[in-house]
Design a protein around this motif. Structure first.
Motif, PDB file in Angstrom:
ATOM      1  N   ARG A  30      31.572  37.611  51.619  1.00 12.70           N
ATOM      2  CA  ARG A  30      30.297  38.289  51.376  1.00 12.70           C
ATOM      3  C   ARG A  30      29.642  38.706  52.695  1.00 12.70           C
ATOM      4  O   ARG A  30      28.782  39.578  52.711  1.00 12.70           O
ATOM      5  CB  ARG A  30      29.356  37.393  50.571  1.00 12.70           C
ATOM      6  N   TRP A  47      37.459  36.600  34.834  1.00 14.04           N
ATOM      7  CA  TRP A  47      37.811  37.924  34.320  1.00 14.04           C
ATOM      8  C   TRP A  47      39.104  37.943  33.522  1.00 14.04           C
ATOM      9  O   TRP A  47      39.379  38.904  32.810  1.00 14.04           O
ATOM     10  CB  TRP A  47      37.983  38.891  35.495  1.00 14.04           C
ATOM     11  N   ASP A  59      28.198  32.651  40.755  1.00 14.54           N
ATOM     12  CA  ASP A  59      28.288  33.905  41.519  1.00 14.54           C
ATOM     13  C   ASP A  59      29.686  34.516  41.538  1.00 14.54           C
ATOM     14  O   ASP A  59      29.890  35.572  42.128  1.00 14.54           O
ATOM     15  CB  ASP A  59      27.832  33.659  42.952  1.00 14.54           C
ATOM     16  N   GLU A  60      30.648  33.877  40.889  1.00 11.87           N
ATOM     17  CA  GLU A  60      32.040  34.296  41.039  1.00 11.87           C
ATOM     18  C   GLU A  60      32.330  35.701  40.522  1.00 11.87           C
ATOM     19  O   GLU A  60      33.086  36.449  41.126  1.00 11.87           O
ATOM     20  CB  GLU A  60      32.966  33.290  40.348  1.00 11.87           C
ATOM     21  N   LYS A  61      31.735  36.085  39.412  1.00 12.55           N
ATOM     22  CA  LYS A  61      31.993  37.431  38.889  1.00 12.55           C
ATOM     23  C   LYS A  61      31.515  38.496  39.872  1.00 12.55           C
ATOM     24  O   LYS A  61      32.148  39.541  40.026  1.00 12.55           O
ATOM     25  CB  LYS A  61      31.312  37.625  37.527  1.00 12.55           C
ATOM     26  N   ASP A  62      30.426  38.225  40.570  1.00 13.26           N
ATOM     27  CA  ASP A  62      29.910  39.195  41.524  1.00 13.26           C
ATOM     28  C   ASP A  62      30.823  39.382  42.733  1.00 13.26           C
ATOM     29  O   ASP A  62      30.771  40.432  43.385  1.00 13.26           O
ATOM     30  CB  ASP A  62      28.499  38.813  41.971  1.00 13.26           C
ATOM     31  N   ARG A  65      33.040  42.232  41.847  1.00 15.69           N
ATOM     32  CA  ARG A  65      32.284  43.491  41.897  1.00 15.69           C
ATOM     33  C   ARG A  65      32.091  43.938  43.348  1.00 15.69           C
ATOM     34  O   ARG A  65      32.175  45.126  43.661  1.00 15.69           O
ATOM     35  CB  ARG A  65      30.947  43.317  41.198  1.00 15.69           C
ATOM     36  N   LEU A  66      31.829  42.983  44.225  1.00 14.94           N
ATOM     37  CA  LEU A  66      31.703  43.294  45.649  1.00 14.94           C
ATOM     38  C   LEU A  66      33.027  43.834  46.195  1.00 14.94           C
ATOM     39  O   LEU A  66      33.044  44.800  46.966  1.00 14.94           O
ATOM     40  CB  LEU A  66      31.269  42.051  46.430  1.00 14.94           C
ATOM     41  N   ARG A  69      33.367  47.413  45.364  1.00 16.44           N
ATOM     42  CA  ARG A  69      32.521  48.250  46.232  1.00 16.44           C
ATOM     43  C   ARG A  69      33.169  48.449  47.598  1.00 16.44           C
ATOM     44  O   ARG A  69      33.133  49.556  48.155  1.00 16.44           O
ATOM     45  CB  ARG A  69      31.124  47.643  46.372  1.00 16.44           C
ATOM     46  N   ASP A  89      34.418  46.448  33.161  1.00 19.57           N
ATOM     47  CA  ASP A  89      33.109  46.175  33.751  1.00 19.57           C
ATOM     48  C   ASP A  89      32.765  47.173  34.857  1.00 19.57           C
ATOM     49  O   ASP A  89      31.615  47.588  34.989  1.00 19.57           O
ATOM     50  CB  ASP A  89      33.087  44.741  34.297  1.00 19.57           C
ATOM     51  N   GLN A  90      33.747  47.552  35.653  1.00 19.56           N
ATOM     52  CA  GLN A  90      33.502  48.416  36.805  1.00 19.56           C
ATOM     53  C   GLN A  90      33.971  49.856  36.606  1.00 19.56           C
ATOM     54  O   GLN A  90      33.961  50.647  37.551  1.00 19.56           O
ATOM     55  CB  GLN A  90      34.178  47.828  38.046  1.00 19.56           C
TER      56      GLN A  90
END
Length: 189
Positions: A30, A47, A59-62, A65-66, A69, A89-90
């Motif tokens: 992060r 997932w 916070d693992e799903k995020d 997503r990071l 990105r 999801d993305q």
């Protein structure tokens, strides 16, 4: 060229490869500042197909997503198990399609690079055209082991093969790691 390897295991094979800036839990991906193509291995238990049995951190799903990105910003490749709900999801594309960012999905089997189980995997690739990826091995037939206890082949028949260990399930085969790094280098944006 340096490739950032994000969300690697502490004992990752990437730490032995030249040209890899490896971010494991201790370094905390992060905090990665960007600036290089990535090979992203975000945690998948929240997932995957067995997510209802998993107990991920809040916070693992995020993290996944990071990782998406970062691939979209810097180019590279994200690896997740086949059937990952991260794709929906993305808005990641199905194989044969592209997303609005130009990214595409490549389904592979990790056994082609030496994993003892088939380990069906999907790669989200951005910054490299399908015809420009490194040469891929193709191995036909059943892998010597299975992941999970079902032991079922794709055709539904029972496969009497041993199950891999948890560590084997989580490690990237060294030849696949080398291939993913080369792919990421070709994805530099």
């Amino acid at each position: 060229m340096t490739v950032a390897v994000l969300f690697a295991r502490a004992d990752s094979v990437y730490k032995t490869l030249p040209g890899c800036d490896v971010w494991d839990a201790e370094r905390d991906a992060r905090r990665w500042p960007g600036g290089a193509p990535v090979v992203a291995h975000p945690p998948c238990r929240a997932w995957g197909r067995l997510r209802h049995f998993a107990k991920p951190r809040p916070d693992e799903k995020d993290l996944a997503r990071l990782a998406v990105r970062h691939v979209r910003r810097w180019g590279g490749v994200l690896e997740h198990p086949k059937g990952s709900t991260l794709w929906a999801d993305q808005g990641l594309p199905a194989p044969g399609q592209r997303d609005a960012f130009g990214g595409w999905t490549l389904p592979i089997h990790q056994s082609w690079w030496g994993h003892r189980a088939e380990k069906a995997t999907v790669l989200y690739v951005l910054g490299c055209e399908p015809g420009d990826i490194p040469p891929m091995p193709l191995v036909l037939g059943d892998a010597p082991c299975v992941i999970g206890s079902s032991g079922r082949r794709r055709d539904g028949t029972r496969a009497h093969r041993p199950e891999t260990t948890k560590a084997e399930r989580e490690h990237t085969p060294p030849p696949l790691a080398v291939w993913l790094v080369e792919l990421a280098k070709r994805c530099a944006r």
